[in-house]
Design a protein around this motif. Sequence first.
Motif, PDB file in Angstrom:
ATOM      1  N   ALA A   1       0.745  -1.118   0.017  1.00  0.00           N
ATOM      2  CA  ALA A   1      -0.048   0.095  -0.091  1.00  0.00           C
ATOM      3  C   ALA A   1       0.801   1.303  -0.084  1.00  0.00           C
ATOM      4  CB  ALA A   1      -0.825   0.114   1.136  1.00  0.00           C
ATOM      5  N   GLY A   2       2.132   1.168   0.096  1.00  0.00           N
ATOM      6  CA  GLY A   2       3.101   2.367  -0.190  1.00  0.00           C
ATOM      7  C   GLY A   2       3.466   2.795   1.440  1.00  0.00           C
ATOM      8  N   GLU A   3       3.034   1.819   2.461  1.00  0.00           N
ATOM      9  CA  GLU A   3       3.498   2.273   3.624  1.00  0.00           C
ATOM     10  C   GLU A   3       4.768   1.950   3.911  1.00  0.00           C
ATOM     11  OE1 GLU A   3       0.711   0.503   6.313  1.00  0.00           O
ATOM     12  OE2 GLU A   3      -1.139   1.408   5.434  1.00  0.00           O
ATOM     13  N   ALA A   4       5.574   2.535   4.694  1.00  0.00           N
ATOM     14  CA  ALA A   4       7.029   2.315   5.189  1.00  0.00           C
ATOM     15  C   ALA A   4       7.020   1.026   5.961  1.00  0.00           C
ATOM     16  CB  ALA A   4       7.539   3.442   5.917  1.00  0.00           C
ATOM     17  N   VAL A   5       8.056   0.108   5.946  1.00  0.00           N
ATOM     18  CA  VAL A   5       8.020  -1.173   6.743  1.00  0.00           C
ATOM     19  C   VAL A   5       8.727  -0.612   8.057  1.00  0.00           C
ATOM     20  CG1 VAL A   5       8.948  -3.413   6.631  1.00  0.00           C
ATOM     21  CG2 VAL A   5       8.084  -2.489   4.587  1.00  0.00           C
ATOM     22  N   THR A   6       8.362  -1.103   9.103  1.00  0.00           N
ATOM     23  CA  THR A   6       8.847  -0.756  10.489  1.00  0.00           C
ATOM     24  C   THR A   6       9.967  -1.732  10.785  1.00  0.00           C
ATOM     25  OG1 THR A   6       7.464  -2.238  11.794  1.00  0.00           O
ATOM     26  CG2 THR A   6       6.733  -0.117  11.491  1.00  0.00           C
ATOM     27  N   ASN A   7      10.843  -1.313  11.580  1.00  0.00           N
ATOM     28  CA  ASN A   7      12.074  -2.052  12.280  1.00  0.00           C
ATOM     29  C   ASN A   7      11.358  -3.557  12.650  1.00  0.00           C
ATOM     30  OD1 ASN A   7      14.028  -0.466  11.281  1.00  0.00           O
ATOM     31  ND2 ASN A   7      14.189   0.591  13.276  1.00  0.00           N
ATOM     32  N   GLY A   8      10.394  -3.262  13.420  1.00  0.00           N
ATOM     33  CA  GLY A   8       9.902  -4.791  13.887  1.00  0.00           C
ATOM     34  C   GLY A   8       9.374  -5.536  12.829  1.00  0.00           C
ATOM     35  N   GLN A   9       8.678  -5.051  11.903  1.00  0.00           N
ATOM     36  CA  GLN A   9       8.492  -6.118  10.778  1.00  0.00           C
ATOM     37  C   GLN A   9       9.543  -6.262   9.767  1.00  0.00           C
ATOM     38  OE1 GLN A   9       6.009  -2.881   8.761  1.00  0.00           O
ATOM     39  NE2 GLN A   9       4.006  -3.816   9.594  1.00  0.00           N
ATOM     40  N   LYS A  10      10.795  -5.605  10.000  1.00  0.00           N
ATOM     41  CA  LYS A  10      11.849  -6.187   9.100  1.00  0.00           C
ATOM     42  C   LYS A  10      12.359  -7.283   9.968  1.00  0.00           C
ATOM     43  CE  LYS A  10      13.213  -1.626   6.884  1.00  0.00           C
ATOM     44  NZ  LYS A  10      14.160  -0.677   7.087  1.00  0.00           N
TER      45      LYS A  10
END
Length: 89
Positions: A3-12
């Motif tokens: 959706a164009g949202e940034a990926v958080t560090n937790g998701q990474k």
Amino acid sequence: RRAGEAVTNGQKLWMFLATLGLVVAAAATTLGTSLLAACVAGSAGLLLGDLVGEPWLPVVMFAWGAVLGLPAGVVAAAILLQHWPATRC
């Protein structure tokens, strides 16, 4: 991410751990399949070695089982990777 949202560090971190788990599962599948084939062949070699009187037969059959079981393990791991739900993101 789509959706164009940034990926958080937790998701990474979770994506990294999921990928690491996938690699470990594929390696365990490959080695497990090869070891299973080697054990089956070695067991058959024990039985046949007693029948024909060749003490080296179990060792040779165990080694051939491992060698021939390795491609089967690679195929099993490839199928696992292909059908793993996390790889369809």
